[in-house]
Design an enzyme around this catalytic site. Sequence first.
Site, PDB file in Angstrom:
ATOM      1  CG  ASP A 202       0.653   0.010   9.380  1.00 15.11           C
ATOM      2  OD1 ASP A 202       0.132   0.821  10.168  1.00 15.11           O
ATOM      3  OD2 ASP A 202       1.110   0.345   8.272  1.00 15.11           O
TER       4      ASP A 202
ATOM      5  NE  ARG B 130      -2.568  -1.763   8.312  1.00 18.28           N
ATOM      6  CZ  ARG B 130      -2.178  -2.132   7.091  1.00 18.28           C
ATOM      7  NH1 ARG B 130      -2.262  -3.399   6.738  1.00 18.28           N
ATOM      8  NH2 ARG B 130      -1.733  -1.260   6.214  1.00 18.28           N
TER       9      ARG B 130
ATOM     10  NE  ARG C 274      -5.444   0.020  12.680  1.00 20.50           N
ATOM     11  CZ  ARG C 274      -4.724   0.205  11.578  1.00 20.50           C
ATOM     12  NH1 ARG C 274      -3.409   0.270  11.665  1.00 20.50           N
ATOM     13  NH2 ARG C 274      -5.307   0.302  10.393  1.00 20.50           N
TER      14      ARG C 274
ATOM     15  NE  ARG D 273       6.255   6.531   0.874  1.00 17.05           N
ATOM     16  CZ  ARG D 273       5.381   6.326   1.856  1.00 17.05           C
ATOM     17  NH1 ARG D 273       4.251   5.655   1.622  1.00 17.05           N
ATOM     18  NH2 ARG D 273       5.597   6.795   3.081  1.00 17.05           N
TER      19      ARG D 273
ATOM     20  CE  LYS E  63      -2.932   0.826   3.611  1.00 13.15           C
ATOM     21  NZ  LYS E  63      -2.776   2.223   4.073  1.00 13.15           N
ATOM     22  CB  SER E  64       3.788   2.324   2.021  1.00 16.92           C
ATOM     23  OG  SER E  64       3.188   2.227   3.284  1.00 16.92           O
TER      24      SER E  64
ATOM     25  CB  SER F 259       5.134  10.102  11.432  1.00 18.36           C
ATOM     26  OG  SER F 259       4.268  10.167  10.316  1.00 18.36           O
TER      27      SER F 259
HETATM   28  C1  S3P Z   1       2.453   4.875   6.219  1.00 18.93           C
HETATM   29  C2  S3P Z   1       3.041   5.200   7.398  1.00 18.93           C
HETATM   30  C3  S3P Z   1       2.515   4.781   8.709  1.00 18.93           C
HETATM   31  C4  S3P Z   1       1.533   3.628   8.569  1.00 18.93           C
HETATM   32  C5  S3P Z   1       0.548   3.834   7.473  1.00 18.93           C
HETATM   33  C6  S3P Z   1       1.260   4.015   6.140  1.00 18.93           C
HETATM   34  C7  S3P Z   1       3.064   5.365   4.971  1.00 18.93           C
HETATM   35  O1  S3P Z   1       1.869   5.876   9.313  1.00 18.93           O
HETATM   36  O2  S3P Z   1       0.850   3.407   9.785  1.00 18.93           O
HETATM   37  O3  S3P Z   1      -0.303   2.696   7.359  1.00 18.93           O
HETATM   38  O4  S3P Z   1       2.746   4.838   3.884  1.00 18.93           O
HETATM   39  O5  S3P Z   1       3.884   6.287   5.054  1.00 18.93           O
HETATM   40  P1  S3P Z   1       2.678   6.995  10.175  1.00 18.93           P
HETATM   41  O6  S3P Z   1       3.695   7.556   9.281  1.00 18.93           O
HETATM   42  O7  S3P Z   1       1.674   7.994  10.581  1.00 18.93           O
HETATM   43  O8  S3P Z   1       3.253   6.237  11.330  1.00 18.93           O
END
Ligand code: S3P
Length: 427
Positions: free
Chosen positions: A314, A387, A345, A26, A21-22, A166
């Site tokens: 996550d 999740r 969560r 991007r 997903k991340s 983060s």
């Molecule tokens: C993510 C970063 C995380 C994660 C989220 C996806 C990302 O959040 O929990 O599911 O793609 O950069 P945080 O950066 O707020 O910790």
Amino acid sequence: MDTIVSTAKYLKGEISVPGDKSISHRSVMIGAISDGVTEISGFLKASDPLSTISCFQSLGIEHKFENEKLYIYGKGLNGLKHSSTVLDAGNSGTTIRLMSGILAGQKFSTRISGDQYLVKRPMKRIIDPLVKMGAKISSTDKFTAPLTIQSVESLNAIDYELPIASAQVKSAVLFAGLYASGTTRVIEHEPSRDHTERMLNLKPEKENGKTIISISAGIKLDARQFVVPSDPSSAAFFIVAGLIVPNSEIKIINVGMNPTRIGFLSVFKQLGANIIVENERIIGGEPLADIIVKSSSLKSNCVLNGDIIPNIIDEIPILSIAAANAVGKFEIRDAQDLRNKETDRIAAICFNLRKMGLVVDEYKDGFAFESKKDLISSEFNSFDDHRIAMAFGIAALALRGDSKILNSECVSISFPKFWESVNTLQR
Ligand code: S3P
């Protein structure tokens, strides 16, 4: 929709889980501001990354899906167009927070918002550094969306020490850095996922235990091919399924093994899990491997806190299911940001673990429990959080009797065919 999950006799077979997903988010963002056509294989076609595509569509970026690939027709750093409608990030925190970094540097104004859950999530964490860079952003008086991001002539580079670990904040500042005069530096004390740095070819430096990531204004981004590996966070659900359902053996192929994402594997090892990682290779700058998991007698007695938390953030819902099926105590601390995810969560995990018959202590920054035998099947609340639905769906496979997962369709945020995959392994 609710889903009934019955006790599984065993789980066997080979599966692949959907794209990361991340990295999917991007790849669309970087593709949109690159010059030329970006080709993406393995893109996660689920609600969250599709929200990112639709936001860029409103900003004049075209795309097409063809032969299992996604093509993004990038218009370069300054090619986005004003949208007359409010951008809808849906349920996706990554969409709104990362895109705000890009939108902060545009010569047009944008309004961006999301669903009933997203508009409750904190945005001050990205507003603060972006405003320091000269962005003009207004929000509600609680610093939540809708966000209005005004046009600016240019941004100024800053040095920004991340006050929280983060990847979303880090990435928002790095994206804004593309539009700032000078060199923007983000200083990270605890490592968080590094996909933005890898995908923008940035070279982090280490200094006194900190990581410094620099980005210069106006670097030209040329369209490229991105290969999205399978999401390790999605693989984690099936790893735990294989561990806790007796007589199981599951192979999960092509799983992303980025070191900033797989802290959960070291936790499983600590619990005594029988997991083999094989066929390790690097594709498109990200490490991948196949993972074989067999049913295991797990022992916990562990406290997870400090630096490992951003790496497993996550996976905490599904780690707590592995621990509930282990012998011993399990404690999570320093994870207060879990209360700011798609739902709170910490509260959701405690609520559902108690329904399984566990006595759980809830803290501001975590929770603790001691596992016990004869956990009970129940009706689990997903709280509309993908999740949480998946974690308790997997827990139900190892409980005696039928369980029900309420509003189980929320898995479509990151893993639309999750329930089908659960069924396939039981055949
Ligand atoms: C993510 C970063 C995380 C994660 C989220 C996806 C990302 O959040 O929990 O599911 O793609 O950069 P945080 O950066 O707020 O910790």
